[in-house]
Design an enzyme around this catalytic site. Sequence first.
Site, mmCIF file in Angstrom:
data_model
loop_
_atom_site.group_PDB
_atom_site.id
_atom_site.type_symbol
_atom_site.label_atom_id
_atom_site.label_comp_id
_atom_site.label_asym_id
_atom_site.label_seq_id
_atom_site.Cartn_x
_atom_site.Cartn_y
_atom_site.Cartn_z
ATOM 1 C CB ILE A 215 -0.961 0.016 1.209
ATOM 2 C CG1 ILE A 215 -0.191 -0.126 2.527
ATOM 3 C CG2 ILE A 215 -2.011 -1.061 1.083
ATOM 4 C CD1 ILE A 215 -1.072 -0.023 3.759
ATOM 5 N N GLY A 216 2.169 1.116 -0.049
ATOM 6 C CA GLY A 216 3.008 2.306 -0.079
ATOM 7 C C GLY A 216 4.486 1.955 -0.075
ATOM 8 N N GLY A 218 8.578 3.849 0.111
ATOM 9 C CA GLY A 218 9.361 5.036 0.419
ATOM 10 C C GLY A 218 10.842 4.760 0.257
ATOM 11 C CE1 TYR A 220 16.141 6.786 4.509
ATOM 12 C CE2 TYR A 220 14.006 7.875 4.526
ATOM 13 C CZ TYR A 220 15.382 7.937 4.439
ATOM 14 O OH TYR A 220 15.995 9.136 4.277
ATOM 15 C CE LYS A 236 8.464 2.848 7.992
ATOM 16 N NZ LYS A 236 8.549 4.050 8.870
ATOM 17 C CG ASP A 337 10.883 13.029 8.942
ATOM 18 O OD1 ASP A 337 10.829 14.107 8.306
ATOM 19 O OD2 ASP A 337 10.938 11.917 8.396
#
Length: 516
Positions: A215-216, A218, A220, A236, A337
């Site tokens: 679903i995503g 990045g 990292y 994750k 962040d």
Amino acid sequence: MATPNHSESPSFQQQGRLLCHCEGHCPPPALSEGLPNNTCLARVGAKCFSAVEEVYDLEAGRLVAERTYGCLPPDHMSGLLQCQGHLVPHLNPTSIACCADENYCNRHLQPTYTPTPLHEAQRRRRCTPAGFWHGPDHVFGLFVILIALAFLRYKKREDKRQKYMLTARSDPDGFTHSHPGTLNDLIEQSSGSGSGLPLLVQRTIAKQIQMERSIGKGRYGEVWLAKWRGENVAVKVFFTTDEASWFRETEIYQTVLMRHENILGFIAADIKGTGGWTQMLLITDYYENGSLYDFLAHNTLDVEQMLRICHSALCGICHLHTEIHGTRGKPAIAHRDIKTRNILVKLDGTCVIADFGLAVRYDSEKNEIDIGAPNPRVGTIRYMAPEGLDQSLNTSLFSSFLHADMYSVGLMLWEVGRRTMTGEKRMVCDESQLPYYDFVNPDPSFDEMLNAVCSKQIRPALPHRWQTSPALSGLSKVMVECWHGTPSARLSSLRVKKTLTNLLMNELPPASIKMI
């Protein structure tokens, strides 16, 4: 049923390579394309293996044997060492057997191990939700009182656990849509310190999750939607090159009293993998609305929705920034962040703060700043405070990190304000944009941001239409004070939270005002 033999098929005729049965150690789908289910293709010179490990069974409430199967790396890449791994002492009893006779030869391997002695198993139960403390008998009277209190607490937790197990068994598909709080029930049975589940339970959960879809992605890692006993969770998966970030984020989530309704709910963390691939997993609550950045790109807000988003986000940030004193208190934490991509939106329109790979902790009693292991990440350049860009941030003062967070908060509030509708005859809003979109490139360099923010002292423009709305007008004043060039002049998270609370209560009708 006979084991299928694929060795004669042209697609599997690999010189010196075996087909092995895999279970619990199967490679990712991308590496097993074209293979039958529960099958892995060993590398040249590698063997198949069958392993057994003693783990804690949540349902049975005891230690049980868990068997796994898979492919080992070649002998010259530590395969031989792994076949002898059971000879080395482990935290949990374990054993492994290897073979290279024929395809699927590991199906019939049944390695054994010496079970944990009864007294040791009882000691380990103290780390599980179903266990309770057996303290030393220093003073008999005090011992009896403590045992009685511990038993009452244990009985309450056990009743909840049995109720949960009964519900789970009554659903033949393993789904619990009518009882969405099963993970919450499990967390409530933990120590109550707010520092997450026991590590043994986390490992068990990590082994039981079923990945569904990505679903995503990045820089990292990658985020997957997964299921655990019918419940949606987010997983994750960190790249192996970013182990420091995975370790730091896991460490922050395990902080005492970290759990909060506006902090992303942490469930478990684990490292999985054999041979040439490793997965570092972080399992959290799943929110189908996604990040605040994506939510703003596809939705417009009315004033009340805007205030709920901003207020809930500040509640989470304020909880992070606040130190809680006590026997087992919570240190103050700076996020470092903060941006709309690191804030998630719940179905009720409130938010949670996520991504703590850069977080910094501060213990006022010891006057120690815990920055964690060295990490090349320095935050997102677009949201970086002026003192971070010109490298004048004083890292020996924890307040410097809090001031930098509040600068990023100001930019986040600006993004939310742009998507808020205003007007009397015709409601209008601005398109979703990132801060400084009209001054720097979509992927700005460090020098670009330094020139815009520090040299030219540019800040995002405040639309004139905001002055027609008391809520947006008040929010714009907060933004200006948050992104002030002098760090010490910026508002604290508590001050912003209180201001947003007042704005929200003024916007709500009297009948719907609740404790905020």
